[in-house]
Structure formats: structure tokens, C-alpha cells
Design a protein around this motif. Structure first.
Motif, PDB file in Angstrom:
ATOM      1  N   VAL A  95       0.848  -1.193   0.000  1.00  0.00           N
ATOM      2  CA  VAL A  95       0.000   0.000   0.000  1.00  0.00           C
ATOM      3  C   VAL A  95       0.883   1.242   0.000  1.00  0.00           C
ATOM      4  CG1 VAL A  95      -1.786   1.268   1.284  1.00  0.00           C
ATOM      5  CG2 VAL A  95      -1.733  -1.245   1.379  1.00  0.00           C
ATOM      6  N   VAL A  96       0.493   2.238  -0.791  1.00  0.00           N
ATOM      7  CA  VAL A  96       1.180   3.536  -0.688  1.00  0.00           C
ATOM      8  C   VAL A  96       0.344   4.466   0.165  1.00  0.00           C
ATOM      9  CG1 VAL A  96       2.306   3.367  -2.944  1.00  0.00           C
ATOM     10  CG2 VAL A  96       0.151   4.612  -2.745  1.00  0.00           C
ATOM     11  N   LEU A  97       1.044   5.213   0.973  1.00  0.00           N
ATOM     12  CA  LEU A  97       0.402   6.205   1.828  1.00  0.00           C
ATOM     13  C   LEU A  97       0.788   7.587   1.318  1.00  0.00           C
ATOM     14  CD1 LEU A  97      -0.982   7.205   4.462  1.00  0.00           C
ATOM     15  CD2 LEU A  97       1.154   6.696   5.663  1.00  0.00           C
ATOM     16  N   VAL A  98      -0.195   8.436   1.116  1.00  0.00           N
ATOM     17  CA  VAL A  98       0.091   9.806   0.680  1.00  0.00           C
ATOM     18  C   VAL A  98      -0.330  10.763   1.779  1.00  0.00           C
ATOM     19  CG1 VAL A  98      -0.218  11.546  -1.098  1.00  0.00           C
ATOM     20  CG2 VAL A  98      -0.367   9.118  -1.699  1.00  0.00           C
ATOM     21  N   GLY A  99       0.633  11.545   2.254  1.00  0.00           N
ATOM     22  CA  GLY A  99       0.366  12.481   3.347  1.00  0.00           C
ATOM     23  C   GLY A  99       1.162  12.095   4.572  1.00  0.00           C
ATOM     24  N   ALA A 100       2.085  12.963   4.952  1.00  0.00           N
ATOM     25  CA  ALA A 100       2.948  12.663   6.099  1.00  0.00           C
ATOM     26  C   ALA A 100       2.704  13.654   7.233  1.00  0.00           C
ATOM     27  CB  ALA A 100       4.416  12.673   5.675  1.00  0.00           C
ATOM     28  N   GLY A 101       1.445  14.054   7.380  1.00  0.00           N
ATOM     29  CA  GLY A 101       1.067  14.901   8.518  1.00  0.00           C
ATOM     30  C   GLY A 101       0.832  14.048   9.757  1.00  0.00           C
ATOM     31  N   PHE A 157       4.451   9.322   0.849  1.00  0.00           N
ATOM     32  CA  PHE A 157       4.736  10.474  -0.005  1.00  0.00           C
ATOM     33  C   PHE A 157       4.172  11.745   0.593  1.00  0.00           C
ATOM     34  CE2 PHE A 157       4.952   6.854  -2.800  1.00  0.00           C
ATOM     35  CZ  PHE A 157       6.016   7.150  -3.639  1.00  0.00           C
ATOM     36  N   ASP A 158       4.838  12.839   0.293  1.00  0.00           N
ATOM     37  CA  ASP A 158       4.325  14.149   0.684  1.00  0.00           C
ATOM     38  C   ASP A 158       4.881  15.171  -0.302  1.00  0.00           C
ATOM     39  OD1 ASP A 158       3.160  15.131   3.785  1.00  0.00           O
ATOM     40  OD2 ASP A 158       3.685  16.636   2.281  1.00  0.00           O
ATOM     41  N   ASN A 159       4.274  16.354  -0.328  1.00  0.00           N
ATOM     42  CA  ASN A 159       4.780  17.384  -1.228  1.00  0.00           C
ATOM     43  C   ASN A 159       5.537  18.474  -0.475  1.00  0.00           C
ATOM     44  OD1 ASN A 159       2.765  18.736   0.078  1.00  0.00           O
ATOM     45  ND2 ASN A 159       1.825  19.579  -1.773  1.00  0.00           N
ATOM     46  N   ASN A 160       5.551  18.356   0.831  1.00  0.00           N
ATOM     47  CA  ASN A 160       6.178  19.394   1.665  1.00  0.00           C
ATOM     48  C   ASN A 160       7.677  19.135   1.801  1.00  0.00           C
ATOM     49  OD1 ASN A 160       7.138  20.985   3.738  1.00  0.00           O
ATOM     50  ND2 ASN A 160       5.305  20.739   5.010  1.00  0.00           N
ATOM     51  N   PRO A 161       8.508  20.072   1.321  1.00  0.00           N
ATOM     52  CA  PRO A 161       9.967  19.884   1.367  1.00  0.00           C
ATOM     53  C   PRO A 161      10.477  19.629   2.789  1.00  0.00           C
ATOM     54  CG  PRO A 161       9.395  21.825   0.067  1.00  0.00           C
ATOM     55  CD  PRO A 161       8.133  21.362   0.699  1.00  0.00           C
ATOM     56  N   ASP A 162       9.775  20.175   3.774  1.00  0.00           N
ATOM     57  CA  ASP A 162      10.194  19.954   5.163  1.00  0.00           C
ATOM     58  C   ASP A 162       9.966  18.505   5.599  1.00  0.00           C
ATOM     59  OD1 ASP A 162      10.776  22.606   5.212  1.00  0.00           O
ATOM     60  OD2 ASP A 162       8.995  23.194   6.371  1.00  0.00           O
ATOM     61  N   LYS A 163       9.053  17.845   4.913  1.00  0.00           N
ATOM     62  CA  LYS A 163       8.734  16.474   5.280  1.00  0.00           C
ATOM     63  C   LYS A 163       9.562  15.469   4.481  1.00  0.00           C
ATOM     64  CE  LYS A 163       5.147  17.103   8.122  1.00  0.00           C
ATOM     65  NZ  LYS A 163       3.888  17.559   7.518  1.00  0.00           N
ATOM     66  N   ASP A 172       9.237  12.295  -2.183  1.00  0.00           N
ATOM     67  CA  ASP A 172       8.648  13.404  -2.926  1.00  0.00           C
ATOM     68  C   ASP A 172       7.460  12.897  -3.742  1.00  0.00           C
ATOM     69  OD1 ASP A 172       8.084  15.456  -4.837  1.00  0.00           O
ATOM     70  OD2 ASP A 172      10.133  16.222  -4.590  1.00  0.00           O
ATOM     71  N   ILE A 173       6.369  13.612  -3.657  1.00  0.00           N
ATOM     72  CA  ILE A 173       5.150  13.207  -4.365  1.00  0.00           C
ATOM     73  C   ILE A 173       5.403  13.065  -5.871  1.00  0.00           C
ATOM     74  CG2 ILE A 173       4.366  15.597  -4.662  1.00  0.00           C
ATOM     75  CD1 ILE A 173       2.071  12.628  -3.842  1.00  0.00           C
ATOM     76  N   VAL A 212      -4.270  13.422   3.237  1.00  0.00           N
ATOM     77  CA  VAL A 212      -3.897  14.814   2.958  1.00  0.00           C
ATOM     78  C   VAL A 212      -5.130  15.676   3.207  1.00  0.00           C
ATOM     79  CG1 VAL A 212      -2.264  14.034   1.189  1.00  0.00           C
ATOM     80  CG2 VAL A 212      -4.569  14.766   0.505  1.00  0.00           C
ATOM     81  N   PRO A 213      -4.950  16.998   3.277  1.00  0.00           N
ATOM     82  CA  PRO A 213      -6.122  17.854   3.481  1.00  0.00           C
ATOM     83  C   PRO A 213      -7.127  17.725   2.343  1.00  0.00           C
ATOM     84  CG  PRO A 213      -4.080  19.074   3.865  1.00  0.00           C
ATOM     85  CD  PRO A 213      -3.688  17.759   3.280  1.00  0.00           C
ATOM     86  N   ALA A 214      -8.379  18.033   2.648  1.00  0.00           N
ATOM     87  CA  ALA A 214      -9.448  17.931   1.661  1.00  0.00           C
ATOM     88  C   ALA A 214      -9.103  18.690   0.380  1.00  0.00           C
ATOM     89  CB  ALA A 214     -10.756  18.455   2.248  1.00  0.00           C
ATOM     90  N   SER A 215      -8.458  19.831   0.535  1.00  0.00           N
ATOM     91  CA  SER A 215      -8.173  20.669  -0.628  1.00  0.00           C
ATOM     92  C   SER A 215      -7.222  20.013  -1.614  1.00  0.00           C
ATOM     93  CB  SER A 215      -7.583  22.007  -0.163  1.00  0.00           C
ATOM     94  OG  SER A 215      -6.434  21.759   0.627  1.00  0.00           O
TER      95      SER A 215
END
Lengths: 207, 207
Positions: free
Chosen positions: A86-92, A115-121, A133-134, A153-156
Motif C-alpha cells: 500500500v502507498v500512503l500519501v500524506g505525512a502529517g 509520499f508528501d509534497n512538503n519539502p520539510d517532510k 517526494d510526491i 492529505v487535506p481535503a483541498s
DNA sequence: TAGATTGTTAATCGATTAACAATC
DNA sequence: TAGATTGTTAATCGATTAACAATC
């Protein structure tokens, strides 16, 4: 969806399986009955027998169902004989909790990539996995032929991510984002939104 | 459960509400129709009209439903006009994620207290709340007259916690523990187990 | 054997949909 | 007015349950 067995029946099989596994772990008996399983779950015995009868005859008159055997059969029916990557998207916060959740592995699922798109993550470790990286998602899903994904990830951002996942070949999505996703036929989407469940209960409460 | 409106109908109202709130936030129109709402959600327009008709007449022939008005009505029906305080039990990874989840507040729920039984957790801060000793749960729930709780503890501890919550007066429980809980009539229990949802999808996949 | 429990049938129950008069 | 859409009825569709012969 595939053949002619009602999806609502399919939806109960994992519940049966989970209860049977607990029974097996308790270890105090080898067989159970539709009656016993039903009373544990608050489901009628007739319904359990009916549900199972869609797939074959797994019991014996007089004695019921051999627990281990029925577990094995249900796993086969649900395609749980082999583990699913399984892939998980969102590292919040939620992605973090999911990455660390111990309940996936022994029930057939391996979250192997985050995966995440936030460079800090990107680049940090989560439960011994590196957050990627996403932009690498598409390649990876194709290369590894991953079929399942979890969206945290957030709804948006969720519809965007869903589109990327579908494009890459994902066939089943579990989304924690509180929004309805559009996906083409042939791609399953299930949702987990705690607020929806809470709001369903407040109806029955006195404010 | 209370009166004669099917629970399955109640279960769809939060979904309608969520979609309407998004429509309202998009701000590009004042009214919508059962048709439009249905196509967003993959639900027939007839079903939406039927569901709403259990509670009154909220629309106008020819023009449909005033979005803000219908939102208001649904909130009233679901008892969401006032916020609901919620206790969270379990300060592990999942509890941590729930404590930080921003989606509760503006949808009517306030997680105001977190409990755990682990001395290493008790006293630490989570999203500006202090993790409390589980032994203080009973007193607090009674004193504050809390009706809703979220369980985020391991399966092995969940029934125990559920019993404590019920004893203290909790009327609605959302459990993340992968186990069926026993609760007396009059206490609602809803579940969120990602594995159950994943297992329901693998049935339709080719291994 | 006697008791228990299955798998299945038919009946019941409940939910969804199609259709349309009413009307904005 | 003409077009659109509601709320509701009746028909259809599907799911659950009761009951029981079969049989372990």
C-alpha cells in the motif's frame, strides 16, 4: 465491481474474519456456530449462514464451523492469502499515525511507501521509511504495480492526489480526506471521516 | 435509537451536509438541486428528495434548494447547532493525530480532554491539552456531562475503556480499536477500522 | 439415538427508483 | 408563459428473517 454477490455481503466478511481470528486466539475452542458468531457481532445467525452460502458450504450440521478452516476460507475469498503493498500519501499527523500503526501488517497490508509534497517532510524517517517526494509517486506505483493507496492529505489536495493515483494505476483508495472524490469506474474509493460518524450519532442525542 | 426514520437515512444526512458546505464555500451559487447534489455524490436525485422529505419540505419547485437554508436545516436535524464536547481516550500515535486534527472544531466537535493510562504519557501536552490519568475519567465525564467519546486504544484495552465510558454516562462512542464492543442499548457505537475497509476492497482486486 | 446446527427456500420486510401532478 | 424541479405515490428491487428438511 465484479460479479453478482452483493457488496453489502462482502462488507461483512472482514467483520466475520476479525471476530473469528479473535476466537481462534482465545484458543478455548475449535469450532463455532453461526449463532455464537452472530451474538458476538449483533447479527442474526441466519444472515451469517446466508452470507457464507454465497461462497460455498463451510460448516457441518450439528457442530458448526471449524474456526481455523473458516478463517482460511474467508482469507481466500477476500484475496488475503498474500499481503498487499500500500502507498500512503500524506505525512502529517494522520499519515504519521498510519505509518506507525501496527495493525496493518498481520492483517494483510504493508504500507511500504509514504509520499508528501512538503519539502520539510520529504526525506525524514517515519517508522523506518523515508518520506518521498510526491513527484516520484507515479513512477513508483507503476514500477511496483501497487494497487492500493491511502490518502491522508487535506481535503483541498485530495482530489488532485486521487487523480494522480488513478493515473498511476491504483485500483483501490482509502481516503481520510473529508470530501467526496471522483474516480473512474473500476477504481474503488472508501472513506473514513470521523466527523461523519459523530454527526450520525448526534441525531440520537439530546443536545 | 429513537424514532421511525431509518438510520440509513440519518447516515446520509452528514454526507449531504458536507457537500452543501463545500458548495456554499465555492460561493458560485445560492441554490442547488437534488440532481446536482446527487451527481456530486453518486446518489440518485430521488433518494435525496426522499431522504429530506422525512423531515419537511425544504425546497421550491423549479428552483431547488437554497444552499445556506438547507445547511441550517440539516444542522438542526442532526443537533449540530451547538458544539459537542468529546473525550478522547488513548494518547498514542492515533490519539495524537486526532488531538491535532483541525477538522473537528468547525464541524461541531471539540475534543476537550485526552486520557491515557501510561505514566509516561500522563501530564504531557497535546495540542495545548494535558494528557490526563484515566482514573480521572469517570469524575470528569460526570461533572462535565460529556456524551461523546472517541476510543483510540489498543484492541486489548478497548472493551474495558468502553465499559468505563458507559458507566460514566457516555452515550455515543466512536471506536478506532479493531474489535466489536459490547454496549448496552441506548449507547451508540460506531467503528473506524481501516483494515476492514481495505479488506472489503481486495475482494474486487486481482492478487 | 437425541440434540444441534447447517444450507436453503419462501415469506417478510425495507429501501430505492420511476414517474408525475403540483407549482415556483 | 415555458421550463425546471419539488414532494410524494406506487412499483420495483434487494436484503433480512423465519422455518425446516437434511444430516452430523
Amino acid at each position: 465491481m465484479a460479479n453478482d454477490i452483493p457488496d453489502i455481503v462482502i462488507g461483512r466478511l472482514p467483520i466475520y474474519l476479525r471476530a473469528l481470528v479473535y476466537m481462534d486466539e482465545e484458543g478455548d475452542k475449535v469450532t463455532t456456530s453461526s449463532q455464537e458468531l452472530g451474538s458476538r457481532l449483533g447479527i442474526s445467525s441466519a444472515q451469517i449462514r446466508k452470507d457464507l452460502s454465497h461462497f460455498g458450504e463451510f460448516g457441518k450440521q450439528g457442530t458448526g464451523y471449524h474456526i481455523k478452516y473458516l478463517i482460511e476460507q474467508l482469507r481466500q475469498i477476500l484475496h488475503l492469502e498474500h499481503d498487499w503493498p500500500v502507498v500512503l500519501v500524506g505525512a502529517g499527523y494522520l499519515g504519521h499515525a498510519l505509518a506507525h500503526y501496527q495493525g496493518f501488517k498481520h492483517r494483510g497490508f504493508h504500507i511500504n511507501w509514504i509520499f508528501d509534497n512538503n519539502p520539510d517532510k520529504i526525506g525524514i524517517q517515519m517508522n523506518n521509511m523515508e518520506v518521498r517526494d510526491i513527484r516520484e509517486l507515479d513512477d513508483l506505483v507503476r514500477r511496483e504495480e501497487v494497487q492500493m493507496a491511502i490518502i491522508a492529505v487535506p481535503a483541498s489536495a485530495a482530489q488532485n492526489i486521487a487523480d494522480m493515483l488513478v493515473e498511476a494505476g491504483i485500483k483501490s483508495i482509502l481516503s481520510y480526506a473529508p470530501i467526496n472524490l471522483k474516480a473512474p469506474a473500476g477504481v474503488q474509493v472508501r472513506y473514513s471521516d470521523p466527523v461523519i460518524l459523530l454527526q450520525r450519532m448526534t441525531y440520537y442525542l439530546e443536545p
